[in-house]
Structure formats: structure tokens, C-alpha cells
Write a protein that holds these residues in place. Sequence first.
Motif, PDB file in Angstrom:
ATOM      1  N   ASN A 360       0.802  -1.219   0.000  1.00 33.77           N
ATOM      2  CA  ASN A 360       0.000   0.000   0.000  1.00 33.77           C
ATOM      3  C   ASN A 360       0.840   1.276   0.000  1.00 33.77           C
ATOM      4  O   ASN A 360       0.301   2.359   0.216  1.00 33.77           O
ATOM      5  CB  ASN A 360      -0.927   0.006   1.218  1.00 33.77           C
ATOM      6  CG  ASN A 360      -2.112  -0.919   1.048  1.00 33.77           C
ATOM      7  OD1 ASN A 360      -3.141  -0.541   0.492  1.00 33.77           O
ATOM      8  ND2 ASN A 360      -1.962  -2.159   1.509  1.00 33.77           N
ATOM      9  N   ILE A 389      -4.897  10.091   4.157  1.00 31.75           N
ATOM     10  CA  ILE A 389      -5.612   9.193   3.240  1.00 31.75           C
ATOM     11  C   ILE A 389      -4.874   7.866   3.137  1.00 31.75           C
ATOM     12  O   ILE A 389      -5.477   6.790   3.188  1.00 31.75           O
ATOM     13  CB  ILE A 389      -5.759   9.856   1.853  1.00 31.75           C
ATOM     14  CG1 ILE A 389      -6.695  11.066   1.943  1.00 31.75           C
ATOM     15  CG2 ILE A 389      -6.266   8.842   0.833  1.00 31.75           C
ATOM     16  CD1 ILE A 389      -6.740  11.894   0.669  1.00 31.75           C
ATOM     17  N   VAL A 390      -3.542   7.939   2.999  1.00 32.92           N
ATOM     18  CA  VAL A 390      -2.735   6.720   2.921  1.00 32.92           C
ATOM     19  C   VAL A 390      -2.873   5.909   4.200  1.00 32.92           C
ATOM     20  O   VAL A 390      -3.057   4.676   4.168  1.00 32.92           O
ATOM     21  CB  VAL A 390      -1.254   7.075   2.671  1.00 32.92           C
ATOM     22  CG1 VAL A 390      -0.376   5.827   2.750  1.00 32.92           C
ATOM     23  CG2 VAL A 390      -1.091   7.736   1.310  1.00 32.92           C
ATOM     24  N   GLU A 392      -5.310   5.861   6.383  1.00 28.70           N
ATOM     25  CA  GLU A 392      -6.648   5.262   6.492  1.00 28.70           C
ATOM     26  C   GLU A 392      -6.770   4.048   5.578  1.00 28.70           C
ATOM     27  O   GLU A 392      -7.404   3.044   5.947  1.00 28.70           O
ATOM     28  CB  GLU A 392      -7.715   6.299   6.148  1.00 28.70           C
ATOM     29  CG  GLU A 392      -7.975   7.330   7.236  1.00 28.70           C
ATOM     30  CD  GLU A 392      -8.691   6.736   8.448  1.00 28.70           C
ATOM     31  OE1 GLU A 392      -9.065   5.537   8.427  1.00 28.70           O
ATOM     32  OE2 GLU A 392      -8.871   7.473   9.441  1.00 28.70           O
ATOM     33  N   ARG A 393      -6.168   4.131   4.403  1.00 29.70           N
ATOM     34  CA  ARG A 393      -6.199   2.984   3.489  1.00 29.70           C
ATOM     35  C   ARG A 393      -5.477   1.790   4.109  1.00 29.70           C
ATOM     36  O   ARG A 393      -5.952   0.652   4.043  1.00 29.70           O
ATOM     37  CB  ARG A 393      -5.563   3.364   2.149  1.00 29.70           C
ATOM     38  CG  ARG A 393      -5.635   2.236   1.123  1.00 29.70           C
ATOM     39  CD  ARG A 393      -5.105   2.643  -0.233  1.00 29.70           C
ATOM     40  NE  ARG A 393      -3.669   2.818  -0.231  1.00 29.70           N
ATOM     41  CZ  ARG A 393      -3.055   3.960  -0.501  1.00 29.70           C
ATOM     42  NH1 ARG A 393      -3.761   5.046  -0.776  1.00 29.70           N
ATOM     43  NH2 ARG A 393      -1.734   4.041  -0.493  1.00 29.70           N
ATOM     44  N   ILE A 394      -4.326   2.047   4.705  1.00 27.23           N
ATOM     45  CA  ILE A 394      -3.570   0.966   5.335  1.00 27.23           C
ATOM     46  C   ILE A 394      -4.329   0.404   6.530  1.00 27.23           C
ATOM     47  O   ILE A 394      -4.405  -0.823   6.715  1.00 27.23           O
ATOM     48  CB  ILE A 394      -2.178   1.482   5.766  1.00 27.23           C
ATOM     49  CG1 ILE A 394      -1.322   1.779   4.537  1.00 27.23           C
ATOM     50  CG2 ILE A 394      -1.476   0.466   6.663  1.00 27.23           C
ATOM     51  CD1 ILE A 394       0.001   2.453   4.837  1.00 27.23           C
ATOM     52  N   GLY A 396      -7.502   0.320   6.986  1.00 25.83           N
ATOM     53  CA  GLY A 396      -8.590  -0.505   6.483  1.00 25.83           C
ATOM     54  C   GLY A 396      -8.094  -1.826   5.915  1.00 25.83           C
ATOM     55  O   GLY A 396      -8.727  -2.878   6.105  1.00 25.83           O
ATOM     56  N   GLU A 397      -6.955  -1.818   5.225  1.00 22.76           N
ATOM     57  CA  GLU A 397      -6.369  -3.035   4.678  1.00 22.76           C
ATOM     58  C   GLU A 397      -6.024  -4.012   5.790  1.00 22.76           C
ATOM     59  O   GLU A 397      -6.158  -5.229   5.629  1.00 22.76           O
ATOM     60  CB  GLU A 397      -5.107  -2.664   3.884  1.00 22.76           C
ATOM     61  CG  GLU A 397      -4.233  -3.824   3.463  1.00 22.76           C
ATOM     62  CD  GLU A 397      -4.759  -4.566   2.240  1.00 22.76           C
ATOM     63  OE1 GLU A 397      -4.197  -5.617   1.897  1.00 22.76           O
ATOM     64  OE2 GLU A 397      -5.740  -4.091   1.644  1.00 22.76           O
TER      65      GLU A 397
END
Length: 456
Positions: A360, A389-390, A392-394, A396-397
Motif C-alpha cells: 500500500n 488518506i494513505v 486510512e487505506r492501510i 482498512g487493509e
Amino acid sequence: MTARILVVDDVAANVRLLEARLLAEYYDVVTASTGQEALEICEEGKIDLVLLDVMMPGMDGFEVCRRLKGSPRTQHIPVVIITALGQVDQRITGLEAGADDFLTKPVNDLQLLTRVRTLTRLKALTDELRLRADSASDPALAELLHPAAQEYQEPARLLLVDPDASSSRMIAGMLLQHYVVDEVSEPQTALLRGLERDYDCILVATGAEDGDPLRLCAQFRALEQTRLVPIILIASPGEEHQVLRGLELTVNDYLLRPIVPMELVARVRTQVKRKRYNDQLRASVARTVEMAITDPLTGVYNRRYLDGHLPTLFNRAQARQRPLSLMLIDIDRFKWINDEMGHAFGDQVLQEFALRLRRNLRSIDLISRYGGEEFAIVMPETDLASARIVAERIRGEIANKAFSFSDGRTLRVTASAGISTKKPFDDSPEQMLQRADDALYEAKKQGRNQVVAPAA
């Protein structure tokens, strides 16, 4: 430190002549008059090269060479057999006994010093490889240094540049039994081949009417792909000045026509061995450096690398007035995972966690294991909003997909993250880290499995 050379000859005048030539070049010279004395000196002292006369009473030079190459304590010492002019059978016997090279009497100064320089450098490489193999327990190096290893390696690839087609065919024919040979006649074609393929040695012949072989050698040295490839110059009698100039500039060794096949093979073998030792030594150093800066469990950088590299990225961003953000991310309740499921399972969680981070993030982002279950991520060219944003993506992953393991077990894992970004003025890497750590603490305090990114 100068190389230490052992001169072995039962004729005192021959010993004094070689000793004087070598001392003039600042080599440390040791002498012996019998084969037994030579063996004892090699066993007891640090010898970098043996110049060995063939005809001696009692034990001849061939037997001395066989014993040196048959002993683990001395097999790595290069041996040069000195034979009488025209004694081809002695050269063959010497090479079969394990000699690395040979000289003929009367010994030519240029040939002597070239052979000595080449083989003492090879010995220095061997010593460094042996030291690294012992201290770093590197099996690849230990295997490379084993005498039998050369027999099982992939044949070396040579580039032969000769403007004379018949000469090229003759030289290639001498080498094809031992090596893969690419024949080229034009300098520009040779340079293109050097860019396209990996070579273990380049042979450049004189004789082109419209070309300068030394310029071609210099061009090979200027190319990144061929900068470290050894070069052998093939010249004609009367071109000794050109040979000497080449040796001063870029050439590693030389041969004079008419070429003796066994001499050609011996010269090439030494240069190929040196090239492969050099390659393995650089690879070993690279492995050592990588081990020093990499976390062995997860494969990402370690804290030492972060501490050394973060200031560089910070100063670069400050100088260019570009954004730089930092994330500290921590696996929630990792102690419970270790206590309840075992440390081996915890290690697998860390490995999978690092893998998801890599998936990610960009190649320019620096990922390091900050300590325990905590990871630091430095993101160049990234402002606070983008970094969030990065993160939050991580997050969630990590949270939305259960971790699966080889024994069939699965586990839901969450992570908390704190973010900071570089301030335009009055800031430092240490302050950035502290702000990210404070934000991570706040994320844990608010219930875990979330990202906190305070205003810059």
C-alpha cells in the motif's frame, strides 16, 4: 602494504637478479634455494606470490608446486613457474601441477612486473574473500574459494576484438575449449556488445589501420557495464611501448604474438578468476550492508537505517521546500497475540503486517520497523491530508481482511497510526517523530484501530 614475494632458485645469481628487480619496485622479497625450504617458508610466513624455478636438486619446482597447491594452508598462494626458453613441455607440466602462470628465461622486466602485479592483486582479493568467508560465515564465498569450484562454474564469456579475421579465428579456437567467445572486428560493435552482455574478460588486439586499441580500452573503462571487466591487450613484437602505455592506463595484462595457446589460457584464467572474485566480494559486501540496515524478520529497514536516513530526507525536503510526512503505525494488542497464540505466530503476524504495508505504499516511501510491533513510514512529497488518506487505506487493509497462516488459523488484526508533517520553519526530524508518537498515543487512547493526524 607491499606484497611479499618468495623467489626460489638454487642458482644464487638468478636469485639476486630477480630480487634486485622486485626490490626496485618496493616489493618485500624472501628467498629460498631448495624446494623444502620454500615449503617451510610458505607454511610459516605470509607469502603473496611464489616465483619458482623448475630445475632444482632434490625436489624440483613441479613437486613444490604440487605440494603447495595440495595443502589447504598454501593452496591459495599464486605460483609462477620459471622455465627455460622453448621448454613447452615444462610449461604444460607446470600448469598441470597447479601453477597459476609461467615466465621464461631470460625473464623480461615488463613480463615479470606485469605477472607479479596481476597475481599479487588476485592474492589480495583471495585473502579478503577468505576473511569474509570466515568472519561472516558466508557459504557462497567459501564454496567459491574451494579449488574444485572452478570446474563446476558456468563457462566464462569473453569478448574478442580483433580487426584481422584470420587472427581472430585462431585466437578464438585456442579459447573455445574453455570459454564462450564472442568475436568482433569493429570498435563500435564491440562497445555495443559490452553494453548488451555481461563479459568476464575482454581481449583487444592491435593491428587496426584506422583505430586505436588503447582508446577502445579507455572507452570500455568509461562504460558502467564494462568498467570492472579485465582487459587483455594482444600486441605484436615492437609494440612494447604501446603495451606499457596500456598497462599504465586501463589494461590488466598483455600477450605478444606469436601466441602460445597455454599461455593465452593461463592469462585469461587468471583474469576471469579475479573478475569473479571481485564480483563475489562486492556481492558479499552488499549482503553485509543489507543485513546491517534490514530487519531480518520482516525484510523492511531497521531503526538504525531510519535514524540515519530520516535527517537526509528531512533536509532535502527543507532545501526544496517540499512536503514530507511521517507515520508511526502500531499493531493493536500485540502482546495478547504473543501470549495467547505464541511468539512464532506473532512473528508471522509481523511479517504479514509488513507485507501489507509494502503493498500500500510507493517505492519512494521509507518503511522501517521502529521497534517491536511498531513501524515508521516516511513519505516524501506528501502533505498531511494525503498522508492521512494513505494511513486510512492501510488501516482498512489491516482491519478488513483477516490474517491467514500456514497452519490454517486466521486472526483479525487492527492497527493504530499517528501522523506528523514537516513544518516550514523551526522544525527537526526528532520533533517530527515526537509529534507522530504523540498522535499514535492519542489514537490508542481513543480506542485503537484509528488514525490521528493533528494539525501541522
